[in-house]
Design a protein around this motif. Structure first.
Motif, PDB file in Angstrom:
ATOM      1  N   UNK A 189       0.845  -1.202   0.000  1.00 46.46           N
ATOM      2  CA  UNK A 189       0.000   0.000   0.000  1.00 46.46           C
ATOM      3  C   UNK A 189       0.876   1.245   0.000  1.00 46.46           C
ATOM      4  N   UNK A 190       1.922   1.237   0.830  1.00 41.00           N
ATOM      5  CA  UNK A 190       2.830   2.381   0.897  1.00 41.00           C
ATOM      6  C   UNK A 190       3.507   2.620  -0.450  1.00 41.00           C
ATOM      7  N   UNK A 191       3.940   1.551  -1.091  1.00 41.56           N
ATOM      8  CA  UNK A 191       4.620   1.682  -2.387  1.00 41.56           C
ATOM      9  C   UNK A 191       3.669   2.205  -3.461  1.00 41.56           C
ATOM     10  N   UNK A 222       2.063   9.070  -6.630  1.00 51.90           N
ATOM     11  CA  UNK A 222       2.258  10.429  -6.161  1.00 51.90           C
ATOM     12  C   UNK A 222       1.097  10.991  -5.368  1.00 51.90           C
ATOM     13  N   UNK A 223       0.527  10.162  -4.483  1.00 51.52           N
ATOM     14  CA  UNK A 223      -0.665  10.585  -3.755  1.00 51.52           C
ATOM     15  C   UNK A 223      -0.538  10.336  -2.248  1.00 51.52           C
ATOM     16  N   UNK A 224       0.675  10.366  -1.746  1.00 47.73           N
ATOM     17  CA  UNK A 224       0.864  10.133  -0.308  1.00 47.73           C
ATOM     18  C   UNK A 224       0.126  11.165   0.533  1.00 47.73           C
ATOM     19  N   UNK A 225       0.071  12.416   0.067  1.00 50.57           N
ATOM     20  CA  UNK A 225      -0.535  13.488   0.857  1.00 50.57           C
ATOM     21  C   UNK A 225      -2.056  13.404   0.899  1.00 50.57           C
ATOM     22  N   UNK A 226      -2.673  12.644  -0.015  1.00 51.38           N
ATOM     23  CA  UNK A 226      -4.139  12.546  -0.037  1.00 51.38           C
ATOM     24  C   UNK A 226      -4.627  11.115   0.204  1.00 51.38           C
ATOM     25  N   UNK A 227      -3.763  10.268   0.755  1.00 48.61           N
ATOM     26  CA  UNK A 227      -4.148   8.909   1.106  1.00 48.61           C
ATOM     27  C   UNK A 227      -3.934   8.724   2.598  1.00 48.61           C
ATOM     28  N   UNK A 228      -4.977   8.361   3.302  1.00 50.24           N
ATOM     29  CA  UNK A 228      -4.970   8.321   4.766  1.00 50.24           C
ATOM     30  C   UNK A 228      -4.800   6.885   5.255  1.00 50.24           C
ATOM     31  N   UNK A 229      -3.865   6.697   6.160  1.00 44.81           N
ATOM     32  CA  UNK A 229      -3.746   5.412   6.843  1.00 44.81           C
ATOM     33  C   UNK A 229      -4.869   5.282   7.863  1.00 44.81           C
ATOM     34  N   UNK A 230      -5.528   4.127   7.892  1.00 41.10           N
ATOM     35  CA  UNK A 230      -6.540   3.834   8.916  1.00 41.10           C
ATOM     36  C   UNK A 230      -6.344   2.398   9.387  1.00 41.10           C
TER      37      UNK A 230
END
Length: 319
Positions: free
Chosen positions: A162-164, A170-178
């Motif tokens: 998921x992290x990769x 290029x969407x780390x800033x708009x993808x939330x870990x839950x």
């Protein structure tokens, strides 16, 4: 003994006043964070009351209702593909009593023709799309739409994949870990610390403890989202216990414990967005926004969009 009270009571009173002051004005101690995006409408499983949950059709329907956040859950297939699915076992969703981890992605069955809406018992969703999708497909189809990814499995491989994927698109800033468990969230943060995080159950309980003892204004908050269920839906659309009396007692107790406007305002002032779930009725929307919540997570994005347009109309652009 009297000397102890002589010094302790003024100190305790001063602490209480300082805590109350900082609770109401947290910017005196903390610099507020600017969120990467604001969320009013979050689509639970893509809007599982209007289309089959977690399908591309559901996500497209939510997108058409201008959803600010797509909520979904992830599992890992036998061949190492990140699959969007709430359940690890496919019996409820497809009728096949098999775990996703035991099947290759190409072997996954279709969803049933209709699925009962979990937070609206007795109501069913249908759709023309019944295919289970890969997380990568969601990222490809909705490159600019924020997504909350709940990690169900304590799996290093799943978390790393998921992290990769978030980095790749290029969407780390708009993808939330839950995640429900703090041990899983710790691994998530290590795998991609650029992604915003939400409170786990354990961290949520700690938050309440700090709030009630007056320590919250002095403590750092790394989370950017509090995805919190609304206790008032117990016994109406959510039945955690078999006994109706147990559900009623849980609802009454948790409502007094959680539904605190001062807590929500404090979190909002510190850059934590509070999103109540899973609300499917307008009366519940009213309660959530009346408390000052940032947004609502719903199975019915069309209903929530209509409510938002009626109560929070966009500013008149003609001026």
């Amino acid at each position: 003994m009297s000397s102890v009270f002589y010094y302790a009571l003024p100190a305790l009173g001063g602490y209480a006043l300082l805590s109350l002051c900082l609770l109401r004005r947290p910017r005196l101690l903390h610099s507020p964070r600017v969120p990467a995006f604001s969320c009013r409408l979050a689509a639970h499983r893509g809007g599982s009351g209007e289309r089959i949950e977690n399908t591309l059709e559901a996500f497209e329907n939510a997108e058409a209702q201008r959803a600010d956040l797509l909520e979904l859950d992830c599992q890992l297939s036998k061949d190492g593909v990140v699959i969007v699915s709430h359940d690890s076992n496919l019996l409820r969703q497809s009728g096949l009593n098999e775990d996703i981890r035991n099947l290759n992605s190409a072997e996954l069955p279709l969803y049933k023709e209709e699925l009962e809406v979990y937070f609206s018992p007795g109501r069913f969703s249908r759709g023309t799309d019944r295919r289970m999708v890969r997380l990568e497909e969601v990222f490809q189809r909705f490159p600019r739409t924020p997504v909350s990814v709940e990690v169900k499995m304590d799996s290093d491989d799943l978390i790393q994949k998921v992290a990769d994927l978030t980095r790749q698109y290029g969407r780390s800033h708009i993808t939330v870990w839950a995640a429900e468990k703090s041990c899983i969230m710790k691994k998530c943060r290590e795998a991609n610390p650029e992604m915003p995080i939400s409170f786990t159950v354990g961290r949520g309980l700690r938050l309440l403890f700090l709030f009630y003892v007056g320590l919250l204004p002095f403590c750092p908050i790394p989370e950017q989202f509090l995805l919190c269920f609304m206790p008032s839906i117990i016994n109406r659309t959510y039945f955690p216990f078999c006994s109706r009396m147990a559900n009623w007692c849980a609802s009454a107790f948790l409502r007094r414990l959680i539904m605190r406007k001062s807590l929500i305002r404090h979190l909002e002032a510190r850059g934590v967005q509070v999103i109540f779930w899973c609300l499917n009725e307008e009366a519940d929307f009213e309660v959530a926004f009346g408390l000052g919540a940032s947004g609502v997570m719903t199975d019915y994005p069309t209903v929530l969009r209509r409510y938002l347009d009626n109560h929070f109309p966009p500013p008149d652009s003609s001026w």
